[in-house]
Write a protein that holds these residues in place. Structure first.
Motif: not given
Length: 473
Positions: A403-413
């Motif tokens: 989840q942290i990886e997605k939060l840091n690397n996706t353009p939206h949350y």
């Protein structure tokens, strides 16, 4: 337009290298060809070998079988002229009829440097005569007058270099003239390609050697411009729709919140109905905050939110946010701790005060929203390498590495919980990211050292007082 001179230099370099390699190859081929012209050795050496091989007996002069066979294989005739009589005293069987049998001194001089009846002749000296070999016509070319002007020989290297320089200059001139049209066509093509990368409108004259490429670039530019205009229209429509919906929802939502608040405080209602009204009020506030967040996110995304950056003390801003939350009579299950070093009294940067307060508030509220069982929230401001960093962390449930990886690397949350329909770490974090990026800062999400969730906000160009650090910009 640095690429066009580079292209020209490349063309010239290839031309010069090709010319040099061609000259070297020509000299090599000339040397190989010259060596292959006499695979059996020099005819002068052969003539001397015949003269040395002739021997005299009671029947006259005799040539060994090996030497006779060599002359026969090369179709060479030979005679031996005696010194005393100047007559031919020995000859091979294939001697042509047109070859004289007696000679004078001038005849000997002529045949030595020239021909006999068109046959190139070569001589070999014997003790009492002269051996003469006649090779087939047109098998050798003999220079009849081997004399050279001394000055010509002395200046020959300079002459060769001059001729070589003239040849290279001529090749270069021809090359540049032949490719001038190509180079003239390349420059607008390169300019057009560079303009495409910056989304500028491009129109190149569709003439010359690269006219087909120019046509395709113009078509590409038209397509990109059309797509860009359509995209701007869609984005503008989306921003207007969000703004319109936000405006239209505020009035009925305010009425719902007002009436629900009255019902919540109405003592005539049962406790169960009042609790239901309280739920309506809480969820309505949540909807109102969501609408405000959505509107703000849209404005930040399309640069519609005006920024009013001023030199501000970030420590004072963050401390004020913490105090405001504490004064809100938080539920006892939530506590906020101020962990900033007391020696750090000031950390200033050019920021929009209201937006920075909004960013820090969103982070604190995020920890509360996603830890319904309660948690401790830790707020800290630190200074490292002239960078001021605001840290908000908690000891709650946190998030997984994925989840942290997605939060840091996706353009939206907009990350939804797997077991509920509520968003986890969603629009609030998006707004924080947009605010920090608008201030040329950095946002980093990671595991908290307290075991929960942590967000670090780093801002450049700070001025730090009370720590011994010098002021920056």
């Amino acid at each position: 337009m640095k690429s066009v001179p580079k292209l020209i230099r490349r063309f010239v370099g290839i031309m010069l290298l090709s010319s040099l390699l061609l000259i070297i190859l020509n000299f090599a081929l000339l040397g190989i060809y010259t060596l292959n012209q006499a695979p059996n050795g020099s005819p002068w050496i052969t003539a001397q070998e015949v003269a040395d091989d002739l021997s005299e007996n009671e029947n006259g002069y005799v040539l060994s079988e090996d030497m006779a066979l060599e002359l026969q294989n090369t179709n060479v005739w030979a005679v031996f002229i005696e010194n005393a009589t100047m007559k031919v005293v020995w000859q091979t069987d294939n001697l042509p009829e047109t070859v004289p049998m007696t000679y004078t001194v001038s005849d000997i001089a002529n045949l030595t440097r020239g021909y006999i009846d068109g046959y190139p002749t070569f001589t070999g000296e014997a003790e009492n005569g002269l051996a003469v070999l006649g090779y087939p016509k047109e098998s050798f070319w003999k220079h009849m007058w081997p004399s050279w002007d001394y000055n010509f020989i002395a200046s020959l290297p300079k002459t060769i270099l001059s001729v070589l320089a003239i040849n290279i200059a001529s090749i270069f001139t021809i090359y540049m003239i032949a490719n001038s049209k190509l180079l003239k066509s390349v420059k607008p093509i390169v300019s057009g390609i560079q303009a495409l990368s910056t989304n500028e409108e491009v129109h190149i004259r569709e003439k010359g050697l690269l006219s087909e490429l120019a046509v395709n670039i113009n078509k590409t530019s038209d397509i990109l411009q059309t797509q860009s205009r359509q995209l701007r229209k869609r984005e503008t429509a989306r921003a207007n729709w969000i703004a319109g919906v936000s405006h239209d929802i505020r009035t009925p939502l305010s009425m719902v919140m007002g009436y629900a608040g009255q019902l919540e405080n109405d003592v005539q209602l049962s406790e169960d109905n009042r609790q239901k009204a309280a739920v309506i009020v809480r969820q309505s506030k949540r909807m109102r905050n969501l609408i405000n967040d959505l509107n703000l996110a849209s404005k930040l995304e399309y640069n519609m939110q005006p920024l009013n950056p001023e030199r501000q003390n970030l420590i004072a801003i963050v401390r004020q946010v913490v105090v405001d939350f504490i004064n809100m009579n938080l539920d006892e299950k939530y506590t906020i701790e101020w962990e900033t070093d007391e020696e750090l009294t000031s950390c200033t940067a050019n920021v929009d005060k209201d937006l920075m307060k909004r960013a820090v508030s969103n982070l604190i509220q995020n920890s509360m929203n996603h830890n319904e069982q309660g948690c401790h929230i830790f707020v800290r401001v630190k200074v490292e390498d002239n960078i001021c960093t605001v840290i908000v962390s908690d000891d709650g449930v946190g998030a997984t590495d994925e989840q942290i990886e997605k939060l840091n690397n996706t353009p939206h949350y907009m990350v939804c919980d797997e077991k509920t329909t509520e968003q986890r770490h969603g629009l609030g974090l998006l707004i924080v990211k947009q605010i920090i990026f608008a201030h040329s800062g950095k946002m980093r999400i990671k595991h908290s050292e307290h075991g929960g969730f942590e967000v670090d906000l780093s801002l450049p160009n700070g001025v730090f007082d009370g720590t011994g650090l010098s002021a920056v910009g």
